[in-house]
Design an enzyme around this catalytic site. Structure first.
Site, mmCIF file in Angstrom:
data_model
loop_
_atom_site.group_PDB
_atom_site.id
_atom_site.type_symbol
_atom_site.label_atom_id
_atom_site.label_comp_id
_atom_site.label_asym_id
_atom_site.label_seq_id
_atom_site.Cartn_x
_atom_site.Cartn_y
_atom_site.Cartn_z
ATOM 1 N N GLN A 1 0.815 -1.215 0.000
ATOM 2 C CA GLN A 1 0.000 0.000 0.000
ATOM 3 C C GLN A 1 0.851 1.268 0.000
ATOM 4 O O GLN A 1 0.401 2.312 -0.468
ATOM 5 C CB GLN A 1 -0.948 -0.015 1.196
ATOM 6 N N LEU B 1 -11.424 0.176 4.998
ATOM 7 C CA LEU B 1 -11.349 0.757 3.660
ATOM 8 C C LEU B 1 -11.530 2.266 3.711
ATOM 9 O O LEU B 1 -11.011 2.997 2.859
ATOM 10 C CB LEU B 1 -12.415 0.119 2.765
ATOM 11 N N ALA B 2 -12.240 2.750 4.721
ATOM 12 C CA ALA B 2 -12.542 4.179 4.829
ATOM 13 C C ALA B 2 -11.286 5.037 4.798
ATOM 14 O O ALA B 2 -11.226 6.052 4.090
ATOM 15 C CB ALA B 2 -13.329 4.447 6.113
ATOM 16 N N HIS C 1 -8.275 6.005 13.092
ATOM 17 C CA HIS C 1 -7.427 5.723 11.933
ATOM 18 C C HIS C 1 -7.786 6.657 10.778
ATOM 19 O O HIS C 1 -6.907 7.205 10.100
ATOM 20 C CB HIS C 1 -7.638 4.265 11.509
#
Length: 348
Positions: free
Chosen positions: A107, A291-292, A316
């Site tokens: 990522q 995923l947010a 987060h």
């Protein structure tokens, strides 16, 4: 140089990864202090150090403080991200091997390489399915398909399973360069189409994944969901087991999982994963809490504004939003009451 407080918000590794990605993309040098200050063992762990060096390598950057346990880092990008063939191995920085999550390295470098000129092929070695991190299955079935809707073209292939604590897994990532990112409008998820599940075990008896699959199928069917389960027994460098569920709605995707461990029955592992999925399903939201925050980075780099509704506004999420805004790329607004995230990219 952009100064970033690594202890801000939840004080975890997301501050580091987002900062590395944006520094590589923008060419802005960064200094991060208090890296992972909110964790039980602060500083750079094996997967974080691998991500640091991977970010530097793809843009020929300079580093200071790149050592295990370091809580301070300076990163000076070196003149644009270069597409190409790369190999990054989490175990190389920690003698004896590591199950550090290679998905966190993935990522970190994905967006910089997707925006670079030319295609890239990356081999990643380490932990593929590690607790408290996105699994490769989640990356393959949820994260990359959602990013594809925003214009990112990437594929991941699992070569070998790697569990905690041994690691030893391998993933091949193909990234199409020169991507043009578009916005995401996701306030309604639509009807649930199906749940797909994968129960897997390596170097363990075949009845373990089958029991996980059977229990998950029974629970989800009882809840009125359409479900398709697959049970696999695979080879690996060490024993490991887990179940991974993907829910496909008309407009969105989400995923949850559970990991086997000593004195935890296969049925209980399935119940944990199903409980997470059913809890999310009840929220009515299109975007899960994990995923947010992962959608923020591509959204702020897009040529259009984005908005999406989340199951939960996590620390987060708000931490990642604050880090992104330090780079001046756009404005992120989080409506706590409505659980809606709005991203106004500076490119709009």
């Amino acid at each position: 140089m952009i100064n970033i407080d690594g202890s801000y918000g939840e004080g975890g590794g997301q501050v580091l990864r987002t900062s590395l990605s944006l520094a590589a993309i923008t060419g802005e040098p960064i200094r991060i202090a208090g890296i992972r200050a909110g964790r039980r063992k602060p500083g750079l762990a094996a997967q974080h150090l691998t991500a640091v060096r991977a970010a530097a390598r793809i843009c020929h950057g300079e580093l200071q403080g790149d050592a295990l346990g370091s809580t301070m880092l300076e990163f000076i990008p070196g003149g644009g991200v270069k597409a190409g063939n790369y190999i990054f191995d989490v175990s190389e920085v920690q003698q004896g091997g590591s199950a550090g999550a290679i998905t966190l390295v993935l990522q970190t470098i994905l967006l910089p390489l997707a925006l670079a000129d030319g295609d890239s092929h990356i081999t990643l070695r380490g932990g593929t399915h590690v607790i408290f991190s996105p699994t490769v299955t989640y990356i393959e079935r949820v994260y990359l398909p959602m990013l594809c809707r925003m214009g990112i073209k990437a594929q991941v292939k699992l070569g070998a399973w790697g569990w905690y604590p041994r690691g030893g897994g391998e993933v091949n990532l193909q990234v199409k360069g020169g991507c043009q990112l578009c916005g995401l409008n996701l306030l309604e998820r639509g009807e649930l189409k199906r749940v797909q599940g994968l129960a897997v075990a390596t170097e363990l008896p075949a009845h373990i994944p089958q029991r996980m699959a059977n229990r998950a199928e029974n629970l989800l069917r009882t809840a009125g969901l359409r479900v398709s389960m697959q049970a696999l027994r695979e080879k690996g460098v060490a024993p490991g087991a887990g179940i991974f569920l993907t829910a496909e709605y008309c407009n969105s995707l989400t995923g949850f999982g559970g990991f086997g461990r000593l004195r935890l029955s296969s049925e209980k592992v399935a119940e944990i994963a199903c409980g997470q999925l059913l809890q999310f399903h009840e929220t009515g939201a299109p975007v899960d809490e994990h995923l947010a925050d992962q959608l923020l980075l591509p959204a702020v780099l897009a040529s259009e504004s984005s908005q999406y509704k989340v199951a939960e506004v996590s620390t987060h999420l708000t931490t990642n939003a604050a880090v992104i805004e330090k780079f001046g790329l756009g404005k992120i607004t989080v409506n706590q009451a409505e659980r809606v995230v709005a991203i106004a990219s500076s490119k709009v």
